[in-house]
Design a protein around this motif. Structure first.
Motif, mmCIF file in Angstrom:
data_model
loop_
_atom_site.group_PDB
_atom_site.id
_atom_site.type_symbol
_atom_site.label_atom_id
_atom_site.label_comp_id
_atom_site.label_asym_id
_atom_site.label_seq_id
_atom_site.Cartn_x
_atom_site.Cartn_y
_atom_site.Cartn_z
ATOM 1 N N GLN A 179 0.835 -1.207 0.000
ATOM 2 C CA GLN A 179 0.000 0.000 0.000
ATOM 3 C C GLN A 179 0.869 1.257 0.000
ATOM 4 N N LYS A 180 1.898 1.265 0.848
ATOM 5 C CA LYS A 180 2.785 2.428 0.934
ATOM 6 C C LYS A 180 3.497 2.663 -0.394
ATOM 7 N N LYS A 181 3.857 1.595 -1.081
ATOM 8 C CA LYS A 181 4.514 1.742 -2.383
ATOM 9 C C LYS A 181 3.552 2.311 -3.419
ATOM 10 N N ILE A 182 2.296 1.876 -3.374
ATOM 11 C CA ILE A 182 1.301 2.425 -4.300
ATOM 12 C C ILE A 182 1.090 3.911 -4.018
ATOM 13 N N TRP A 183 1.012 4.282 -2.743
ATOM 14 C CA TRP A 183 0.903 5.698 -2.408
ATOM 15 C C TRP A 183 2.109 6.478 -2.943
ATOM 16 N N SER A 184 3.285 5.902 -2.826
ATOM 17 C CA SER A 184 4.475 6.565 -3.370
ATOM 18 C C SER A 184 4.328 6.792 -4.868
ATOM 19 N N GLY A 185 3.782 5.796 -5.574
ATOM 20 C CA GLY A 185 3.561 5.941 -7.005
ATOM 21 C C GLY A 185 2.562 7.033 -7.332
ATOM 22 N N LEU A 186 1.531 7.169 -6.514
ATOM 23 C CA LEU A 186 0.558 8.245 -6.707
ATOM 24 C C LEU A 186 1.194 9.604 -6.441
ATOM 25 N N GLU A 187 1.967 9.680 -5.400
ATOM 26 C CA GLU A 187 2.600 10.950 -5.023
ATOM 27 C C GLU A 187 3.642 11.389 -6.047
ATOM 28 N N ARG A 188 4.353 10.435 -6.643
ATOM 29 C CA ARG A 188 5.451 10.766 -7.565
ATOM 30 C C ARG A 188 5.015 10.811 -9.025
ATOM 31 N N GLY A 189 3.756 10.534 -9.295
ATOM 32 C CA GLY A 189 3.266 10.611 -10.663
ATOM 33 C C GLY A 189 3.532 9.381 -11.502
ATOM 34 N N VAL A 190 3.903 8.267 -10.861
ATOM 35 C CA VAL A 190 4.057 7.021 -11.623
ATOM 36 C C VAL A 190 2.712 6.602 -12.202
ATOM 37 N N PHE A 191 1.660 6.823 -11.425
ATOM 38 C CA PHE A 191 0.316 6.467 -11.881
ATOM 39 C C PHE A 191 -0.369 7.685 -12.485
ATOM 40 N N ASN A 192 -0.773 7.551 -13.730
ATOM 41 C CA ASN A 192 -1.516 8.602 -14.420
ATOM 42 C C ASN A 192 -2.997 8.552 -14.079
ATOM 43 N N LEU A 193 -3.492 7.332 -13.832
ATOM 44 C CA LEU A 193 -4.923 7.109 -13.673
ATOM 45 C C LEU A 193 -5.221 6.453 -12.334
ATOM 46 N N PHE A 194 -6.284 6.922 -11.689
ATOM 47 C CA PHE A 194 -6.804 6.294 -10.479
ATOM 48 C C PHE A 194 -8.252 5.913 -10.770
ATOM 49 N N SER A 195 -8.519 4.609 -10.802
ATOM 50 C CA SER A 195 -9.819 4.088 -11.208
ATOM 51 C C SER A 195 -10.402 3.226 -10.097
ATOM 52 N N SER A 196 -11.614 2.733 -10.313
ATOM 53 C CA SER A 196 -12.244 1.871 -9.301
ATOM 54 C C SER A 196 -12.145 0.395 -9.643
ATOM 55 N N ASP A 197 -12.029 0.058 -10.938
ATOM 56 C CA ASP A 197 -12.201 -1.328 -11.376
ATOM 57 C C ASP A 197 -13.486 -1.905 -10.765
ATOM 58 N N HIS A 198 -14.533 -1.094 -10.774
ATOM 59 C CA HIS A 198 -15.844 -1.511 -10.270
ATOM 60 C C HIS A 198 -16.293 -2.747 -11.037
ATOM 61 N N CYS A 199 -16.471 -3.844 -10.313
ATOM 62 C CA CYS A 199 -16.859 -5.121 -10.926
ATOM 63 C C CYS A 199 -17.752 -5.833 -9.914
ATOM 64 N N PRO A 200 -19.038 -5.461 -9.850
ATOM 65 C CA PRO A 200 -19.875 -5.818 -8.701
ATOM 66 C C PRO A 200 -20.600 -7.148 -8.846
ATOM 67 N N PHE A 201 -20.569 -7.908 -7.772
ATOM 68 C CA PHE A 201 -21.396 -9.102 -7.632
ATOM 69 C C PHE A 201 -22.066 -9.040 -6.268
ATOM 70 N N ARG A 202 -23.210 -9.652 -6.176
ATOM 71 C CA ARG A 202 -23.846 -9.753 -4.873
ATOM 72 C C ARG A 202 -23.148 -10.846 -4.058
ATOM 73 N N TYR A 203 -23.135 -10.660 -2.755
ATOM 74 C CA TYR A 203 -22.518 -11.645 -1.863
ATOM 75 C C TYR A 203 -23.507 -12.751 -1.521
ATOM 76 N N GLU A 204 -24.624 -12.399 -0.929
ATOM 77 C CA GLU A 204 -25.633 -13.385 -0.536
ATOM 78 C C GLU A 204 -26.515 -13.716 -1.738
ATOM 79 N N ASP A 205 -25.948 -14.447 -2.689
ATOM 80 C CA ASP A 205 -26.674 -14.707 -3.926
ATOM 81 C C ASP A 205 -26.098 -15.957 -4.587
ATOM 82 N N ASP A 206 -26.968 -16.862 -4.973
ATOM 83 C CA ASP A 206 -26.533 -18.075 -5.661
ATOM 84 C C ASP A 206 -25.934 -17.787 -7.028
#
Length: 471
Positions: A297-324
Motif C-alpha cells: 500500500q505504501k509503495k502504491i501511495w508513493s507511485g501516486l505521489e510521484r506521478g508514476v500512476f496517471n490514472l486512479f480508477s475503481s475497477d468496479h466489478c460488482p457481484f452480490r454476496y448473498e446470492d446463488d
C-alpha cells in the motif's frame, strides 16, 4: 445569457485553483469569471470545491460473467452509483466472447445501455478471440467508429491471449492508433499454485490472494511491456497492485517507452488479510489482482505521489454476496476458484482518494483532478470536451462539500450489490451537487435528474496514440 451560473466556488483543474463563477449555456461552459450575471438559475458554491466531473475509465457493468453468474449492476444502477460518487462519465467494457462477433457484442451492449444511463458512457473493447477476421476487419472498423481502446488479458483461462496473439493485437493498435490496455498476471503460474492449493484442500477465500502473488503480476507486467516494445506501441498497464509491477513501468519509461500506469482504490485501502474473514466473508474482497499488504500500500501511495500512476480508477466489478448467482454461488461457497472476481467501488473512489490523498496532504487537489478526470479524458480521446473546467468544455461539474463527511455504509450507496468492501470507512468530504452537460442531476445529495440523461460518447484517438502512429 446563461442557463446556470455556479457562483463563488473554488475551482480546481489539473493545473490551477482559483475562485470564480462558471456560466453555462446549452450544456457548455461559456464563461468563467467574477460577478457573472444573467442566469435562469444560480447555484451558490461559496466555500465549496468545484471540480470537473469524475471520469472512471475502468468499470465493469452488465458484462457476461460465466455460467450461472450475474453481475450486480446494469447500466441504470451502475451509472446512478457513479453519479452519486461525483462521476459524470464512465468507460465500461464491451466483451467479445470466444468465437463471437465483435460487432454483435457492441450491438447487444448498446441495447443494454440505451435510455438507461445517468452519466455519459463510452465503451472499451475486450478482445478474447483475435481471429484473422477480427484483426483484419472488425477491430479496425470499430476503431474508425470511435471505439479507440481495447483490453487484453494475460490471465483467466478462456479469456487470456498468448504472447503471439497479444503481439498481433498490439500491431492492430499500432496501425489504427487505438490504445491497448493489458491485465497483467501470469496465468500459468496462477494455475500451478491453484492446483497445488486444491491438492492441499486450501480452498478458503484467502487462497485467492496467495495463489496470485506479486511475482505473477510483476513478471506479466515486464512481459507486456516487452511485447509493446517489440511492436513499438503505447500501452496502459491497468490496476497495478504492488511496487514491483510499478517499478517495471518506471524502468520502461526510463527506456523511452510510452506507458500509462493505473491503480485503484482497493490497493490503497484493502489488504490480503481482508480475504481471511470468518464464515466465508473474505469472498467479498476477492478481486484480481488481489489486495496485497500494508507495505505494498505504501509503495502504491508513493507511485501516486510521484506521478508514476496517471490514472486512479475503481475497477468496479460488482457481484452480490448473498446470492446463488454471485459470490456465494454453489461452487463458490466451497472453493475460492469459483468465487467471481471483482468488487463494487465506483461510488466510493473519489471520496476515498479525496480524503486519504488531498485532505491527508499526500497529493494536491490538482493532482486529484488529473488522476480522476483530466488524465482519463486525455488518455482515452475525450479531452478537452471532458475532464476539465474550461470555456468550450462540457459543463460536467461536481461540487464538493468538505462538511459532508460520512461513514461509508452500503445502505447509503446506489449500486446493485448487497455490500461495500469499504463498509465502515470514514470519508471527510463528498460531492453533493452534480451537473452533467449543464443539467442538474444531483442537488444537495438528492437525485433530481432522470434516467436516460446520459449519452454515449464516440471517442477520438488519444494524443499518445496519435503521436506513436505518426512516428
Amino acid at each position: 445569457m446563461f442557463d446556470i451560473i455556479v457562483a463563488n466556488g473554488t475551482i480546481s483543474t489539473a493545473a490551477d485553483t482559483y475562485v470564480a463563477d462558471i456560466g453555462i449555456k446549452d450544456g457548455i461552459i461559456t464563461a468563467i469569471g467574477r460577478n457573472l450575471e444573467g442566469a435562469d438559475r444560480v447555484i451558490d458554491a461559496t466555500g465549496k470545491d468545484v471540480l470537473p466531473g469524475g471520469i472512471d475509465s475502468h468499470v465493469h457493468i452488465a458484462q457476461p460473467s460465466g455460467d450461472g453468474i450475474v453481475m450486480a449492476d446494469d447500466f441504470a444502477s451502475g451509472t446512478l452509483s457513479a453519479l452519486h460518487g461525483g462521476n459524470t462519465t464512465i468507460l465500461p467494457f464491451c466483451m467479445q466472447e470466444k468465437g463471437g462477433s465483435l460487432r454483435a457484442a457492441l450491438t447487444d451492449y448498446h441495447a443494454k445501455a440505451e435510455g438507461e444511463c445517468y452519466t455519459d458512457v463510452s465503451f472499451h473493447l475486450i478482445i478474447s478471440d483475435p481471429s484473422p477476421q477480427l484483426l483484419g476487419q472488425e477491430l479496425p472498423a470499430a476503431v474508425a467508429d470511435g471505439y479507440t481502446s481495447f483490453k487484453v488479458f494475460m490471465t483467466y483461462e478462456g479469456l487470456r491471449l498468448n504472447d503471439a496473439e497479444i503481439l498481433a493485437t498490439m500491431d492492430v493498435a499500432r496501425e489504427t492508433g487505438a490504445l491497448m490496455m493489458v491485465h497483467c498476471e501470469n496465468e500459468d503460474a496462477i494455475r500451478f499454485l491453484c492446483d497445488k492449493f486444491a491438492s492441499e484442500n486450501r480452498l478458503a477465500p484467502l487462497s485467492h490472494a496467495l495463489t496470485r502473488p506479486v511475482v505473477a503480476e510483476r513478471e506479466a507486467t515486464h512481459r507486456a511491456l516487452s511485447l509493446a516494445e517489440v511492436v513499438d506501441v503505447p500501452v496502459v498497464i491497468v490496476h497495478v497492485s504492488n511496487g514491483a509491477a510499478m517499478e517495471e513501468i518506471e524502468r520502461a519509461r526510463s527506456r523511452g517507452r510510452n506507458v500509462i500506469g493505473e491503480t485503484c482504490t482497493q490497493y490503497i485501502t484493502l489488504t490480503a488479510s481482508d480475504l481471511d474473514g470468518m464464515d466465508w466473508e473474505g469472498a467479498k474482497f476477492v478481486c484480481s489482482p488481489p489486495p496485497r499488504d500494508e507495505t505494498e500500500q505504501k509503495k502504491i501511495w508513493s507511485g501516486l505521489e510521484r506521478g508514476v500512476f496517471n490514472l486512479f480508477s475503481s475497477d468496479h466489478c460488482p457481484f452480490r454476496y448473498e446470492d446463488d448467482r454471485g459470490k456465494l454461488n454453489p461452487k463458490g461457497r466451497e472453493d475460492f476458484r469459483h468465487i467471481p472476481n471483482g468488487i463494487p467501488g465506483v461510488e466510493c473512489r473519489l471520496p476515498i482518494l479525496f480524503t486519504e490523498g488531498v485532505l491527508a496532504g499526500r497529493i494536491s487537489i490538482n493532482d486529484f483532478v488529473a488522476m480522476t478526470a483530466t488524465n482519463h479524458a486525455k488518455t482515452y480521446g475525450l479531452y478537452p470536451k471532458k475532464g476539465t473546467i474550461a470555456v468550450g468544455s462540457d459543463a460536467d461539474l461536481a461540487i464538493w462539500d468538505r462538511a459532508a463527511g460520512r461513514t461509508i455504509a452500503h445502505a447509503g450507496l446506489h449500486d446493485g450489490s448487497d455490500y461495500s468492501p469499504y463498509e465502515g470507512r470514514t470519508v471527510d468530504a463528498w460531492p453533493t451537487t452534480i451537473l452533467l452537460r449543464g443539467k442538474l442531476m444531483v442537488e444537495d445529495g438528492a437525485l433530481v435528474g432522470t434516467k436516460g440523461a446520459g449519452a454515449y460518447l464516440p471517442r477520438e484517438l488519444s494524443a499518445l496514440a496519435k503521436k506513436a502512429q505518426a512516428a
